[in-house]
Enzyme design. Structure first.
Site, PDB file in Angstrom:
ATOM      1  N   PRO A  94       0.553  -0.947   0.039  1.00  0.00           N
ATOM      2  CA  PRO A  94      -0.004  -0.011   0.132  1.00  0.00           C
ATOM      3  C   PRO A  94       0.871   0.991   0.158  1.00  0.00           C
ATOM      4  O   PRO A  94       1.802   1.377   0.472  1.00  0.00           O
ATOM      5  CB  PRO A  94      -0.588  -0.250   1.796  1.00  0.00           C
ATOM      6  CG  PRO A  94      -1.109  -1.549   1.435  1.00  0.00           C
ATOM      7  CD  PRO A  94       0.415  -1.774   1.522  1.00  0.00           C
ATOM      8  N   CYS A  95       0.373   2.011  -0.566  1.00  0.00           N
ATOM      9  CA  CYS A  95       1.326   3.198  -1.142  1.00  0.00           C
ATOM     10  C   CYS A  95       0.734   5.059  -0.100  1.00  0.00           C
ATOM     11  O   CYS A  95       1.405   5.544  -0.048  1.00  0.00           O
ATOM     12  CB  CYS A  95       0.956   3.813  -2.318  1.00  0.00           C
ATOM     13  SG  CYS A  95      -0.313   5.080  -3.268  1.00  0.00           S
TER      14      CYS A  95
END
Length: 501
Positions: A94-95
Site C-alpha cells: 500500500p502506498c
C-alpha cells in the site's frame, strides 16, 4: 491467485477472473448485462465450475492482518510446487505512507511518529511472499514518493526495499534487479548496469497511455536465470512502446453527457438554464490575459454560448452508444473498444453545484485559448469560490481541466472525492469525467466493468496500474525469461494487444 482487501475491488477482480475462464469467449449473458438489456445473471448457478475457479483465484484478504498460516501460506506453497518454479509475483505494498499527499496528511496529525506507522513496512509482507513463493521473476509497483520517503528523516525506505529485493539479507534469495525505463540503457555507456533509484521510474505516457503517470516499477529476475544473460541484452530489451497518445484521442467520439445538479431539483431544462446563464456570464468576464488572448477568450466563449443556445436536444446523464476519436491509433483503438458493446458501462455523470458549472466552462475555454489549465490566480474574482484559502496558493489547481491535446494528469483515487481536478475538455458538456472516461485514460478496455457504487468505481480506477502499461511490462518480462541467451541482444519485446486479459 490475486489478493485484494477492498470489497468492491475484489468483486470486480473476481468477475474478471470468471470471464478469463472462458479463454476470451466471453458469455453472451455478460454483454446483455453490461449493455443494459438484462440484470446480472447468477454466474455461480449458470457456470458453477468457472465461478468456483474465479473464487479460488481472487481472494479478499488484507495482507498483514490475517495470520498467513491460516490460508495464504498453503496456497503459496501449492502454487510453488505446481509451477515447478515457473511463476511470477506481481504487486506492491500500500502506498499511503509513501505518497506525497499521504505524507502531508501524516505531518498534520498530532503525535504522528513515522517509525510507528506500520504502513511504511508493509512491503516486508511482499518480501515474505517473495521468499515463500521463490518466483522466477517479480514485478513490484509503487508511487514515485517511495523514492524519497523516510521514517527517521535520514534513511530512505527505498534503499532498504532494494536491498531486500536483491536478497541482501539473511536467507534471502538473490535477484537481479532490472529498470524498465529506456533511459537506463545509458548506464552501459558509463560502464555499469546496476540501476540507480531514479532508473526505476516508469512514465506511462512513454508507452501509449494517454496519461502522465509516473510510478516506481522494479523487476527482479532470479539470479540463476539472470547469470548468463548479458548486460547488453537486458538493456536492449528495455525499449519504448513508441506511441504517444492524447486525451482527445480516447475521449472524443464518446457519447456526450450533461452533469446533474447537486443542490437543486435536477432536470435537463434546469441544467440548460443554469449552463446558458453561466456561459453568457463567463463570456462577458474580464481576465488578466493580454489583449489578444482576452479577445480570443471572449470570442471562443461567446461562440460556445451561441452553439449551446442552438442545441435542440440536450444530452442525458447516461449516454447510449460507444464511439472513439477518428484519430485514435489503431492498436489503442483495438485495445479499448469491443464491437459487442452497444453502450459504455460505468459512463454516467455525477452531480455538480450550479456555481461550479461556470468555473468548469471558464476552465475549459481558458485551456483552449492559453494551452494550459488555469491556476487559481487566473480565475476572475467573480468566479472565485468562497474558500478562505483560495488565494493562499494551497489551492492553485483546485479546478483543473484535462487538455485534449496531450496526456492527462495522473488519475488518482482523489477523483472519487470530487471532479474539480478532472474537468472534461469539451466546454459544451460543463462537467467532470465519468468513471468510464477515467478508465479510458487508464487504458481499461471498454468491456471491463467496475463493481460497487460510483465512488468505489472511481477509487478502483484511480488506484490501478494502466492495463496497457501492465501488458507491455508483461511482454518485456516474457522476452527476458524466454530469450535465447546467445541471441538475447537481438531480441525485442513486441506489445501484443488483447482486451481479454
Amino acid at each position: 491467485m490475486s489478493i485484494e482487501k477492498d470489497a468492491s475491488a475484489h468483486e470486480t477482480l473476481r468477475l474478471r477472473s470468471f470471464l478469463r475462464q472462458f479463454d476470451g469467449d466471453i458469455p453472451v449473458g455478460y454483454y446483455d448485462y453490461i449493455n443494459g438489456k438484462a440484470p446480472e445473471p447468477d454466474w455461480a448457478t449458470l457456470y458453477p465450475d468457472e465461478w468456483e475457479a474465479a473464487e479460488e483465484e481472487a481472494w479478499q484478504l488484507e495482507l498483514g492482518k490475517e495470520e498467513p498460516a491460516l490460508r495464504l501460506d498453503a496456497r503459496l506453497d501449492a502454487i510453488r510446487v505446481e509451477s515447478g518454479g515457473d511463476v511470477i509475483l506481481i504487486g506492491g505494498p500500500p502506498c499511503q505512507a509513501y505518497s506525497l499527499a499521504g505524507r502531508s496528511r501524516n505531518l498534520g496529525k498530532e503525535g504522528y511518529v513515522a517509525l510507528e506507522d506500520n504502513r511504511h513496512f508493509l512491503y516486508q509482507e511482499y518480501i515474505r511472499i517473495l521468499d515463500r513463493l521463490n518466483p522466477a521473476a517479480f514485478v513490484m509497483e509503487n508511487v514515485k514518493g517511495m523514492l524519497s520517503s523516510s521514517v527517521d528523516g535520514e534513511s530512505r525506505i527505498f534503499d532498504q526495499v532494494l536491498r531486500d529485493l536483491r536478497g541482501d539479507r539473511e536467507g534471502g534469495r538473490r535477484y537481479r534487479l532490472i529498470a524498465l525505463d529506456p533511459r537506463s540503457r545509458q548506464q552501459l555507456d558509463l560502464g555499469r548496469f546496476e540501476p540507480r533509484a531514479s532508473d526505476f521510474i516508469v512514465r506511462a505516457e512513454d508507452f501509449g497511455v494517454p496519461q502522465a503517470r509516473h510510478r516506481v516499477i522494479v523487476v527482479g529476475l532470479r539470479a540463476d536465470l539472470a547469470e548468463d544473460l548479458p548486460d547488453r541484452a537486458l538493456a536492449d530489451l528495455m525499449i519504448r512502446h513508441n506511441l504517444r497518445t492524447t486525451v482527445g484521442q480516447v475521449l472524443a467520439g464518446m457519447p456526450h453527457l450533461r452533469s446533474g445538479l447537486s443542490q437543486e431539483a435536477d432536470s435537463a431544462d434546469a441544467w440548460r438554464g443554469i449552463v446558458q446563464t453561466a456561459m453568457a456570464f463567463v463570456a462577458d468576464l474580464e481576465t488578466d490575459l493580454d489583449d489578444e488572448r482576452q479577445a480570443a477568450f471572449t470570442a471562443r466563449a461567446s461562440e460556445y454560448h451561441r452553439r449551446f443556445v442552438a442545441l435542440n436536444d440536450l444530452p442525458g446523464r447516461e449516454g447510449f452508444g460507444v464511439g472513439i476519436a477518428d484519430d485514435c491509433p489503431d492498436d489503442l483503438r483495438s485495445w479499448l473498444t469491443d464491437e459487442q458493446l452497444e453502450t459504455l458501462p460505468n459512463h454516467a455523470t455525477r452531480s455538480h453545484m450550479g456555481s461550479d458549472l461556470a468555473r468548469y466552462f471558464f476552465a475549459a475555454v481558458f485551456a483552449e485559448v492559453v494551452g494550459r489549465s488555469p491556476k487559481a490566480a487566473d480565475f476572475p474574482e467573480e468566479l472565485a469560490p468562497a474558500h478562505e484559502n483560495w488565494n493562499s496558493g494551497k489551492f492553485a489547481d483546485r479546478f483543473r481541466v484535462q487538455l485534449a491535446s496531450g496526456p492527462s494528469t495522473t488519475v488518482t483515487s482523489h477523483i472519487s472525492k470530487d471532479g474539480h481536478y478532472f474537468i472534461h475538455p469539451d466546454p459544451l458538456q460543463c462537467r467532470s469525467l465519468t468513471v468510464r472516461e477515467a478508465a479510458r485514460l487508464q487504458t481499461f478496455p471498454d468491456n471491463y466493468l467496475f463493481k460497487g457504487n460510483r465512488t468505489q468505481q472511481y477509487t478502483q480506477v484511480g488506484n490501478a496500474v494502466p492495463p496497457l502499461l501492465a501488458r507491455w511490462i508483461g511482454e518485456a518480462l516474457y522476452a527476458i525469461l524466454t530469450a535465447d541467451r546467445d541471441e538475447a541482444a537481438d531480441t525485442h519485446p513486441q506489445a501484443v494487444l488483447s482486451r481479454t486479459g
